[in-house]
Enzyme design. Structure first.
Site, short mmCIF file in Angstrom:
data_model
loop_
_atom_site.label_atom_id
_atom_site.label_comp_id
_atom_site.label_asym_id
_atom_site.label_seq_id
_atom_site.Cartn_x
_atom_site.Cartn_y
_atom_site.Cartn_z
N VAL A 62 40.50 36.29 42.86
CA VAL A 62 41.81 35.85 42.40
C VAL A 62 42.77 37.04 42.56
O VAL A 62 42.50 38.13 42.04
CB VAL A 62 41.75 35.46 40.91
CG1 VAL A 62 43.12 35.03 40.41
CG2 VAL A 62 40.70 34.38 40.68
N ARG A 64 55.27 35.18 38.14
CA ARG A 64 56.17 34.08 38.53
C ARG A 64 55.41 32.76 38.54
O ARG A 64 55.84 31.80 39.17
CB ARG A 64 56.74 34.32 39.94
CG ARG A 64 57.53 35.61 40.04
CD ARG A 64 57.92 35.88 41.47
NE ARG A 64 58.30 37.28 41.60
CZ ARG A 64 58.79 37.82 42.70
NH1 ARG A 64 58.96 37.06 43.78
NH2 ARG A 64 59.11 39.08 42.75
N SER A 90 38.70 40.47 35.45
CA SER A 90 39.10 41.88 35.58
C SER A 90 39.77 42.36 34.30
O SER A 90 39.70 43.54 33.97
CB SER A 90 40.07 42.05 36.76
OG SER A 90 41.21 41.23 36.58
N GLU A 91 40.44 41.42 33.58
CA GLU A 91 41.09 41.76 32.31
C GLU A 91 40.93 40.56 31.38
O GLU A 91 41.08 39.41 31.80
CB GLU A 91 42.59 42.00 32.50
CG GLU A 91 42.93 43.27 33.24
CD GLU A 91 44.44 43.45 33.26
OE1 GLU A 91 44.97 44.16 32.40
OE2 GLU A 91 45.08 42.83 34.13
N TYR A 95 42.55 34.82 31.40
CA TYR A 95 42.01 33.48 31.70
C TYR A 95 41.89 32.51 30.52
O TYR A 95 41.65 31.32 30.74
CB TYR A 95 40.64 33.63 32.38
CG TYR A 95 40.77 34.29 33.75
CD1 TYR A 95 41.27 33.58 34.83
CD2 TYR A 95 40.42 35.62 33.94
CE1 TYR A 95 41.41 34.17 36.07
CE2 TYR A 95 40.55 36.23 35.18
CZ TYR A 95 41.05 35.50 36.25
OH TYR A 95 41.19 36.09 37.47
N PHE A 110 29.86 38.48 40.50
CA PHE A 110 30.60 38.05 41.69
C PHE A 110 32.08 38.23 41.47
O PHE A 110 32.49 38.52 40.35
CB PHE A 110 30.28 36.59 42.05
CG PHE A 110 30.47 35.61 40.93
CD1 PHE A 110 31.69 34.98 40.73
CD2 PHE A 110 29.43 35.32 40.05
CE1 PHE A 110 31.87 34.06 39.69
CE2 PHE A 110 29.60 34.40 39.02
CZ PHE A 110 30.81 33.77 38.84
C1 LIG Z 1 37.90 36.28 38.86
C2 LIG Z 1 38.67 37.41 39.47
O1 LIG Z 1 38.91 37.43 40.65
S1 LIG Z 1 39.24 38.61 38.42
C3 LIG Z 1 40.48 39.46 39.38
C4 LIG Z 1 41.88 39.05 39.00
N1 LIG Z 1 42.82 39.81 39.83
C5 LIG Z 1 43.36 41.00 39.44
O2 LIG Z 1 43.15 41.48 38.35
C6 LIG Z 1 44.23 41.65 40.49
C7 LIG Z 1 45.54 42.20 39.93
N2 LIG Z 1 46.34 41.18 39.25
C8 LIG Z 1 46.83 40.08 39.88
O3 LIG Z 1 46.59 39.83 41.06
C9 LIG Z 1 47.74 39.17 39.07
O4 LIG Z 1 48.49 39.93 38.16
C10 LIG Z 1 46.97 38.08 38.27
C11 LIG Z 1 46.13 37.26 39.20
C12 LIG Z 1 46.07 38.69 37.20
C13 LIG Z 1 48.00 37.18 37.54
O5 LIG Z 1 48.78 36.52 38.50
P1 LIG Z 1 50.30 36.07 38.19
O6 LIG Z 1 50.73 35.18 39.30
O7 LIG Z 1 51.11 37.24 37.85
O8 LIG Z 1 50.11 35.19 36.87
P2 LIG Z 1 51.14 34.12 36.32
O9 LIG Z 1 52.53 34.54 36.65
O10 LIG Z 1 50.73 32.74 36.73
O11 LIG Z 1 50.89 34.33 34.78
C14 LIG Z 1 50.59 33.31 33.87
C15 LIG Z 1 50.63 33.90 32.46
O12 LIG Z 1 49.58 34.85 32.34
C16 LIG Z 1 50.11 36.10 31.92
N3 LIG Z 1 49.35 37.15 32.62
C17 LIG Z 1 49.05 37.15 33.93
N4 LIG Z 1 48.34 38.26 34.22
C18 LIG Z 1 48.19 38.93 33.07
C19 LIG Z 1 47.57 40.15 32.76
N5 LIG Z 1 46.94 40.88 33.70
N6 LIG Z 1 47.60 40.55 31.47
C20 LIG Z 1 48.24 39.81 30.55
N7 LIG Z 1 48.86 38.63 30.79
C21 LIG Z 1 48.84 38.21 32.06
C22 LIG Z 1 51.54 36.08 32.35
O13 LIG Z 1 52.33 36.95 31.60
C23 LIG Z 1 51.91 34.62 32.12
O14 LIG Z 1 52.17 34.43 30.75
P3 LIG Z 1 53.26 33.34 30.23
O15 LIG Z 1 52.79 32.01 30.79
O16 LIG Z 1 53.17 33.46 28.77
O17 LIG Z 1 54.53 33.78 30.85
#
Ligand SMILES: CC(=O)SCCNC(=O)CCNC(=O)[C@H](O)C(C)(C)COP(=O)(O)OP(=O)(O)OC[C@H]1O[C@@H](n2cnc3c(N)ncnc32)[C@H](O)[C@@H]1OP(=O)(O)O
Length: 400
Positions: free
Chosen positions: A83, A92, A119-120, A124, A400
């Site tokens: 992801v 966004r 990852s954090e 989720y 994974f």
């Molecule tokens: C299973 C795996 O693959 S784990 C690996 C996940 N990937 C990573 O950690 C890579 C680095 N991070 C990213 O690529 C991105 O920040 C992601 C995937 C974690 C989040 O993607 P985004 O498109 O920014 O998320 P989106 O905008 O849909 O956020 C939805 C909600 O989650 C919250 N959110 C998203 N990411 C985070 C985060 N890391 N910490 C806290 N809150 C978060 C947003 O603030 C938002 O909240 P709201 O609905 O109250 O406004």
């Protein structure tokens, strides 16, 4: 609603998705040699993407991996992974739309459960995933650690030749006991990912297999890490189906020379009996207890019906699923099974809290104490503890 359109990426676009995921995790693009392994880990038709104009800005993928739930093996389940959203397009709503489309896709495929490794922890829960298993990270002081004289001896440990690793380890894994909740079948796609990870660096990876009276019944994969005061043997994976395999593999590991500590890279089961196997339990330190399986009940009625329940008075749960509202409803849970009901609810909870208790890793009482489960009928809480209870903590041991 947002204007992010989610598309299924074709095979030609999957490498761009992989590069995007790696960049989101702060890694450079995979080299050709590494991609030659990793591309097999992408199951055709399961990689999703969101574009911003011509640019791919977000992605996720999944793979089938039947899972063990209490009382039943092989329940249809998807591993969700890779992801990522481009750093200039985060917050966004991109991942929200990807998660929604992916869960819809998994439901259409008949996968009643999904899980991931997060990852954090903050990401989720809003999508209905909850922590269903945890494990412990260890540091063992090799100089102090001796197996006690009663530790079982049931077979022998053999080191694999490097060229055997890619074939023998998957064969042994396929023979192991799959009965612990959280156990996951590993397909060729999974092994492609795992082996790519193992071959990605230049670390020296070693595998050893324990063979008991009925054949191979455990293995360990490990590497060596330089530390300030010597060298650690770092366990990448350790699976043992029998007490003899568990004791035999630890006996072997403690005998490896030129090592001061044995440490772990991924969590081992909470009920690993290592302290009990040793003459000096202080030789083992639990350095962390970590989240492992983040579980999502994709189809709540099917998932609740898929597992067995222990003996107790039936209870009625009111489940709220804001992300997939079709799951919202009342469910009667009894030793005879689970089904939808119109009856009044005894206990009320969100679908991520339901995921936390589904494999038996968290008790309903713990959720109630934390305000994550509302109690209308006090006697239903101890009943739910018994119904959802399992003999052993859930654990996957598959990363994974
Ligand atoms: C299973 C795996 O693959 S784990 C690996 C996940 N990937 C990573 O950690 C890579 C680095 N991070 C990213 O690529 C991105 O920040 C992601 C995937 C974690 C989040 O993607 P985004 O498109 O920014 O998320 P989106 O905008 O849909 O956020 C939805 C909600 O989650 C919250 N959110 C998203 N990411 C985070 C985060 N890391 N910490 C806290 N809150 C978060 C947003 O603030 C938002 O909240 P709201 O609905 O109250 O406004």
């Amino acid at each position: 609603m947002t204007d992010h359109e989610v598309q299924v990426l074709d095979d030609a676009e999957v490498r761009a998705a992989h590069t995007l995921f790696r960049a989101a995790m702060h890694h450079p693009a995979a080299q050709d040699e590494q991609w030659a392994h990793t591309r097999h880990a992408y199951v055709p038709g399961r990689t999703l993407g969101v574009r911003g104009g011509e640019l791919l800005v977000g992605t996720t993928t999944s793979f089938p991996a039947p899972l063990t739930v209490p009382g039943r093996t092989g329940v249809p389940h998807a591993g969700v992974t890779r992801v990522g959203v481009r750093a200039d397009h985060t917050r966004r709503g991109v991942v929200t739309e990807l998660m929604r489309a992916q869960l819809r896709d998994l439901a259409e495929r008949g996968e009643v459960l999904a899980s991931l490794r997060a990852s954090e922890a903050a990401i989720y829960g809003r999508f209905g995933y909850g922590v269903a298993s945890r494990g412990r990270m260890l540091a063992v002081d090799r100089a102090r650690a001796r197996l006690h004289p009663g530790a079982p001896v049931t077979g022998e440990v053999r080191l694999l030749a490097p060229e055997e690793l890619d074939t023998v380890v998957p064969e042994v894994y396929a023979r192991l006991d799959p009965s612990r909740p959280g156990w996951q079948e590993r397909s060729a796609h999974y092994w492609a990912l795992a082996l790519a990870r193992y071959h990605a660096g230049d670390e020296y990876l070693v595998a050893a297999v324990h063979t008991g009276p009925a054949g191979p019944d455990g293995y360990v994969l490990y590497t060596f890490v330089r530390e300030e005061h010597g060298r650690a043997l770092e366990i990448r994976e350790l699976h043992a189906s029998t007490p003899g395999a568990q004791a035999g593999l630890w006996r072997f590991l403690l005998g490896v020379d030129l090592v001061s500590r044995i440490t772990t890279d991924d969590p081992l089961p909470l009920d690993l009996p290592l302290e009990l196997l040793l003459t000096d339990r202080d030789a083992v330190r639990t350095t962390a207890v970590q989240d492992e399986i983040w579980l999502r009940l994709v189809d709540v009625p099917e998932a609740l019906a898929a597992r067995t329940y222990e003996a107790a008075e039936p209870v009625v749960l009111s489940v709220r699923d804001r992300f997939l509202p079709a799951n919202t409803g009342h469910y009667r849970i009894g030793q005879d099974g689970a089904s939808r009901t119109e009856a009044a609810a005894d206990l009320e909870l969100d679908v991520d809290a339901l995921a936390a208790l589904y494999l038996g890793g968290t008790r309903p009482t713990e959720l109630a104490e934390a305000g994550r489960l509302t109690v209308s009928t006090p006697s239903a809480l101890p009943s739910a503890d018994r119904l959802f209870g399992t003999g052993r903590p859930p654990w996957s041991g598959t990363f994974f």
